[in-house]
Design a protein around this motif. Structure first.
Motif, short mmCIF file in Angstrom:
data_model
loop_
_atom_site.label_atom_id
_atom_site.label_comp_id
_atom_site.label_asym_id
_atom_site.label_seq_id
_atom_site.Cartn_x
_atom_site.Cartn_y
_atom_site.Cartn_z
N PRO A 42 -8.70 -45.75 11.74
CA PRO A 42 -7.99 -44.76 10.93
C PRO A 42 -7.41 -43.64 11.79
O PRO A 42 -7.90 -42.51 11.80
N ARG A 43 -6.36 -43.93 12.50
CA ARG A 43 -5.77 -43.01 13.47
C ARG A 43 -5.28 -41.72 12.82
O ARG A 43 -5.49 -40.62 13.34
N ASN A 59 -10.06 -37.96 20.20
CA ASN A 59 -10.97 -39.03 20.56
C ASN A 59 -12.35 -38.83 19.94
O ASN A 59 -13.05 -39.79 19.62
N SER A 60 -12.73 -37.57 19.75
CA SER A 60 -14.04 -37.31 19.15
C SER A 60 -14.10 -37.74 17.69
O SER A 60 -15.18 -37.88 17.12
N HIS A 61 -12.94 -37.95 17.08
CA HIS A 61 -12.90 -38.35 15.67
C HIS A 61 -12.54 -39.83 15.48
O HIS A 61 -12.54 -40.31 14.34
N ILE A 62 -12.21 -40.53 16.54
CA ILE A 62 -11.85 -41.95 16.43
C ILE A 62 -13.10 -42.78 16.18
O ILE A 62 -14.09 -42.65 16.89
N HIS A 63 -13.06 -43.63 15.19
CA HIS A 63 -14.17 -44.54 14.93
C HIS A 63 -13.65 -45.75 14.17
O HIS A 63 -12.55 -45.74 13.62
N CYS A 64 -14.44 -46.80 14.17
CA CYS A 64 -14.12 -47.98 13.38
C CYS A 64 -15.06 -47.99 12.17
O CYS A 64 -16.27 -48.08 12.33
N PRO A 65 -14.52 -47.89 10.96
CA PRO A 65 -15.39 -47.83 9.78
C PRO A 65 -16.30 -49.05 9.68
O PRO A 65 -15.90 -50.17 10.02
N PRO A 66 -17.54 -48.85 9.23
CA PRO A 66 -18.47 -49.98 9.09
C PRO A 66 -17.91 -51.13 8.27
O PRO A 66 -18.15 -52.29 8.59
N ARG A 67 -17.14 -50.85 7.22
CA ARG A 67 -16.59 -51.93 6.39
C ARG A 67 -15.58 -52.76 7.18
O ARG A 67 -15.42 -53.95 6.91
N GLY A 104 -20.20 -48.68 15.87
CA GLY A 104 -18.91 -48.45 16.49
C GLY A 104 -18.44 -47.01 16.44
O GLY A 104 -17.31 -46.70 16.78
N HIS A 105 -19.32 -46.08 16.04
CA HIS A 105 -18.92 -44.68 15.97
C HIS A 105 -19.07 -44.02 17.33
O HIS A 105 -20.11 -44.12 17.97
N ALA A 106 -18.03 -43.36 17.80
CA ALA A 106 -18.12 -42.61 19.03
C ALA A 106 -18.83 -41.30 18.76
O ALA A 106 -18.74 -40.74 17.67
N PRO A 107 -19.59 -40.78 19.74
CA PRO A 107 -20.24 -39.49 19.54
C PRO A 107 -19.21 -38.39 19.34
O PRO A 107 -18.18 -38.38 19.99
N VAL A 108 -19.49 -37.49 18.42
CA VAL A 108 -18.55 -36.42 18.11
C VAL A 108 -18.83 -35.22 19.00
O VAL A 108 -19.89 -34.62 18.93
N VAL A 109 -17.88 -34.89 19.86
CA VAL A 109 -17.99 -33.72 20.73
C VAL A 109 -16.70 -32.94 20.60
O VAL A 109 -15.66 -33.36 21.07
#
Length: 351
Positions: free
Chosen positions: A14-15, A80-88, A325-330
């Motif tokens: 979800p860019r 980049n701190s907000h980029i993630h691939c949703p579990p679904r 697949g969630h990146a750590p939020v920094v």
């Protein structure tokens, strides 16, 4: 085996949501009006406006005494701190894999930024291969990039390969036009938008990725695109004709030139640096993952600022991802606006 190809930004990842979150952080960190969020989102243009244009406008609007390159590095750390691939989405990929499909990613953009997204979000182990337009030296909707993707996923682009391949994406001029030009079936992620193109159309439409994957798994025998528009598979050598409108819309996310040649022979291996672009910003030591080579190390991550500032795709910093697949939020530190401010070496490296 059937092959299922995916776009990356706003399809697997979800860019736009990540950009919106970064913009909110930026406004909050610098005490700026929260109502300016819509201004940021409009200026962003879904990532297709060059980053140099976006960040130069931000710098002027708020009279920030920092360079555009410094803002670019700060922006990439933040988004980049907000980029993630949703579990679904991950569950959908695993369902397709369990059903016997090979999976691949086809993305327009800069090699470093896009590979970094794949790595950080945990997508790498879930797919068989990927191709990025900059390193392949061709971009969607050129059928060549889809053929390269097939080879990297272990599927020879010969015979009836296109009839057993689907493409899922959200950007009509790149993903859906490219699928039709190549002879692939497609699913368009409409994200609440009406279909506006008249010269081509998707096989199916879906509101989101899980629904799209479910439709593909249930519709293997859906009719293929009009046979007269097919590009001719791997026997074609050279770029296919690209609609003028598509070229104009795609330029912001790729610096690639449409000059790449496909690997010779249907089963020829595709080396990790095959088709590497040699224009500004192309790193000679860069590499990508393919089925035979596993994860190739990106030996030289330095990127020419002239190239990255014109790309819509975002890069980020190194960091691990959790099992979902969630990146750590920094969140990034606020920008310094003191006279003479300059990016630190670490910030510069992040670009």
């Amino acid at each position: 085996m059937p092959l299922l190809l995916f776009d990356l930004d706003n399809t697997l990842l979800p860019r736009d949501a990540a950009f919106r979150a970064w913009a909110q952080d930026f406004l909050s960190d610098h005490g700026l009006p929260p109502g300016d969020l819509d201004w940021f989102v409009t200026l962003d243009g879904g990532g297709y406006v060059p980053r140099s244009t976006v960040l130069s406008a931000v710098r002027r609007r708020y009279d920030l005494d920092v360079s555009t390159d410094f803002l670019l590095a700060h922006y990439r750390r933040g988004i980049n701190s907000h980029i993630h691939c949703p579990p679904r989405h991950i569950e959908a990929l695993r369902a397709a894999r369990a059903a016997g499909w090979r999976l691949g990613i086809v993305s327009n953009g800069g090699t470093g930024p896009q590979v970094e997204k794949i790595r950080r979000t945990g997508l790498g182990p879930l797919v068989d291969g990927w191709v990025i337009s900059e390193e392949a030296d061709c971009l969607k909707p050129d059928p060549l990039i889809f053929e390269i993707a097939a080879q990297r996923c272990g599927v020879a682009p010969t015979g009836d390969w296109a009839e057993r391949t689907w493409m899922i994406g959200d950007h009509a001029p790149a993903d859906i036009a490219g699928a039709e030009l190549t002879g692939l079936r497609s699913v368009w992620l409409h994200h609440g938008r009406p279909w506006a193109e008249t010269g081509y159309r998707p096989t199916l439409k879906a509101a989101g990725l899980p629904e799209a994957v479910g439709q593909v798994l249930a519709a293997r025998n859906a009719p293929s695109p009009r046979p007269g528009i097919r590009a001719g598979g791997a026997s074609r050598r050279g770029a296919a004709g690209v609609p003028v409108r598509a070229t104009a819309l795609l330029g912001a996310r790729s610096g690639a030139r449409l000059t790449a040649a496909a690997p010779q022979g249907a089963s020829a291996p595709v080396p990790a640096n095959a088709g590497m672009g040699r224009g500004p910003g192309a790193a000679a030591g860069s590499g990508v993952r393919n089925r035979s080579g596993g994860f190739a190390v990106i030996a030289d991550t330095r990127t020419d600022a002239r190239a990255v500032s014109g790309l819509g795709a975002e890069a980020g910093l190194d960091g691990g991802a959790d099992s979902l697949g969630h990146a750590p939020v920094v969140r990034p530190a606020p920008l310094s606006t003191a006279p003479g401010s300059a990016p630190t070496p670490a910030a510069a490296a992040a670009g």
